[in-house]
Design a protein around this motif. Structure first.
Motif, PDB file in Angstrom:
ATOM      1  N   HIS A   1       0.849  -1.197   0.000  1.00 23.69           N
ATOM      2  CA  HIS A   1       0.000   0.000   0.000  1.00 23.69           C
ATOM      3  C   HIS A   1       0.882   1.244   0.000  1.00 23.69           C
ATOM      4  O   HIS A   1       2.109   1.136   0.006  1.00 23.69           O
ATOM      5  CB  HIS A   1      -0.957   0.003   1.202  1.00 23.69           C
ATOM      6  CG  HIS A   1      -0.287   0.019   2.552  1.00 23.69           C
ATOM      7  ND1 HIS A   1       0.465  -1.016   3.035  1.00 23.69           N
ATOM      8  CD2 HIS A   1      -0.272   0.958   3.525  1.00 23.69           C
ATOM      9  CE1 HIS A   1       0.909  -0.727   4.241  1.00 23.69           C
ATOM     10  NE2 HIS A   1       0.489   0.467   4.567  1.00 23.69           N
TER      11      HIS A   1
ATOM     12  N   HIS B   1       2.462   3.541   2.005  1.00 24.94           N
ATOM     13  CA  HIS B   1       2.831   3.588   3.420  1.00 24.94           C
ATOM     14  C   HIS B   1       2.892   5.024   3.904  1.00 24.94           C
ATOM     15  O   HIS B   1       3.336   5.915   3.175  1.00 24.94           O
ATOM     16  CB  HIS B   1       4.198   2.943   3.632  1.00 24.94           C
ATOM     17  CG  HIS B   1       4.311   1.571   3.049  1.00 24.94           C
ATOM     18  ND1 HIS B   1       3.820   0.458   3.693  1.00 24.94           N
ATOM     19  CD2 HIS B   1       4.818   1.134   1.888  1.00 24.94           C
ATOM     20  CE1 HIS B   1       4.047  -0.609   2.942  1.00 24.94           C
ATOM     21  NE2 HIS B   1       4.646  -0.230   1.834  1.00 24.94           N
ATOM     22  N   ALA B   2       2.501   5.211   5.159  1.00 32.64           N
ATOM     23  CA  ALA B   2       2.531   6.554   5.758  1.00 32.64           C
ATOM     24  C   ALA B   2       3.641   6.679   6.786  1.00 32.64           C
ATOM     25  O   ALA B   2       3.783   7.725   7.400  1.00 32.64           O
ATOM     26  CB  ALA B   2       1.184   6.856   6.409  1.00 32.64           C
TER      27      ALA B   2
ATOM     28  N   HIS C   1      -7.398   0.034   6.075  1.00 32.12           N
ATOM     29  CA  HIS C   1      -6.270   0.860   6.546  1.00 32.12           C
ATOM     30  C   HIS C   1      -6.060   1.994   5.540  1.00 32.12           C
ATOM     31  O   HIS C   1      -5.969   3.154   5.918  1.00 32.12           O
ATOM     32  CB  HIS C   1      -5.044  -0.029   6.702  1.00 32.12           C
ATOM     33  CG  HIS C   1      -3.767   0.697   6.966  1.00 32.12           C
ATOM     34  ND1 HIS C   1      -3.555   1.449   8.101  1.00 32.12           N
ATOM     35  CD2 HIS C   1      -2.623   0.804   6.235  1.00 32.12           C
ATOM     36  CE1 HIS C   1      -2.336   1.977   8.049  1.00 32.12           C
ATOM     37  NE2 HIS C   1      -1.763   1.603   6.932  1.00 32.12           N
TER      38      HIS C   1
ATOM     39  N   ASP D   1      -0.525  -3.847   6.039  1.00 33.20           N
ATOM     40  CA  ASP D   1      -1.001  -3.343   7.333  1.00 33.20           C
ATOM     41  C   ASP D   1      -2.439  -3.758   7.620  1.00 33.20           C
ATOM     42  O   ASP D   1      -3.179  -3.016   8.269  1.00 33.20           O
ATOM     43  CB  ASP D   1      -0.888  -1.812   7.386  1.00 33.20           C
ATOM     44  CG  ASP D   1       0.557  -1.373   7.573  1.00 33.20           C
ATOM     45  OD1 ASP D   1       1.444  -2.237   7.661  1.00 33.20           O
ATOM     46  OD2 ASP D   1       0.783  -0.152   7.638  1.00 33.20           O
TER      47      ASP D   1
HETATM   48 FE   LIG Z   1       0.589   1.458   6.419  1.00 33.97          FE
END
Ligand SMILES: [Fe+2]
Length: 296
Positions: free
Chosen positions: A80, A82-83, A155, A172
């Protein structure tokens, strides 16, 4: 449901994990048991955010390992956007080749954060920065190994879980059983949707190996990243033991309201929505990351 996906537990890839203590991220090199082909899942580009300095120690370790083992890199998978860390996929691709893949709903994430960061028209919101956009159930190969992607939003809208033989990369959606689940309060996140996505993962065979994208060593235990569907179903503190969707949504929503923003969310989003590329340089050839004031 999980049972409609092309699961093949007889294929048992070698999985090599790389833990990044700066961001609590686990990256993987996944090797086809019947050839020298491999995939990298969720690599990390190092950043000293206070200094604005980018380095590649983590990615260089992965590159060195793939070279030492004489492997051929075919895929760079991002579970994904990512943050909490920056992707090194383009850096590794430059060194070793391979295709960068992410979920097709990246376009939703690009639309959202293209606005947040007030990106110009040069920032395409069509996912074209990636080599492949996966739909739910899409298949691909790593050497002789047949793999597939499951769309697991909640998420983030673009989250995908990747299944390679008897090894599943959860991104996640889930953490280790004593870690529970990831937050669902980012733009486009939804706790109820996350619960449903987790059920898709838990519908895989009980002895499916699960590999986490993160571990934070809850209650002082050592860092761990591998478990099974069976263990998650029984013991996961947020969804195990048949916890109801209502209970999960209530818990998740209350917990998320107390969480601070991830330390690296601002640089991570700007880079990861570009498939791991830094924003284009300005007219003087200098590269900048933005900080939107009160924009997140
Ligand atoms: Fe994440």
């Amino acid at each position: 449901m999980g049972s409609n996906y092309p699961v093949d537990m007889s294929v048992k890839p070698d999985v090599k994990a790389f833990f990044d203590p700066e961001t609590w991220t686990i990256s993987y090199v996944v090797k086809d048991p019947n050839s020298d082909a491999c995939a990298v899942v969720d690599s990390v580009m190092d950043i000293d955010y206070a200094a604005g300095r980018i380095t590649y120690k983590s990615a260089d370790e992965i590159i060195a390992y793939i070279k030492e083992q004489g492997l051929k890199l075919e895929w760079l998978i991002e579970t994904h956007v990512h943050a909490d860390h920056l992707s090194a996929a383009p850096y590794i691709q430059d060194a070793l080749g391979g295709k960068i893949g992410i979920g097709e709903h990246i376009v939703t994430v690009q639309e959202t954060f293209g606005k947040v960061f007030n990106e110009g028209t040069e920032f395409q919101r069509d996912g074209s920065q990636f080599d492949r956009l996966f739909k739910d159930g899409d298949t691909y190969t790593v050497g002789t190994m047949h793999c597939f992607a499951m769309h697991t939003p909640g998420h983030t809208p673009a989250c995908m879980v990747h299944v390679m033989g008897d090894a599943t990369f959860t991104g996640d959606t889930l953490f280790m059983p004593d870690g529970g689940s990831a937050r669902a309060d980012f733009p486009g996140g939804d706790a109820g949707v996350l619960y449903d996505s987790i059920q898709k993962v838990l519908a895989l065979p009980d002895d499916m190996r699960l590999f986490m994208c993160h571990d934070y060593g809850p209650n002082g235990r050592d860092i761990a990243w591998e478990t099974t569907v069976g263990a998650e179903k029984e013991h996961n503190i947020h969804v195990g033991g048949g916890k109801s969707k209502d209970d999960f949504v209530k818990f998740r929503t209350e917990r998320d309201a107390q969480l601070a923003m991830p330390r690296l969310i601002i640089p991570s989003l700007q880079v990861n929505m570009r498939a791991g590329e830094l924003p284009p340089p300005d007219q003087d050839g200098k590269t900048f990351l933005k900080v939107p004031v009160n924009g997140l």
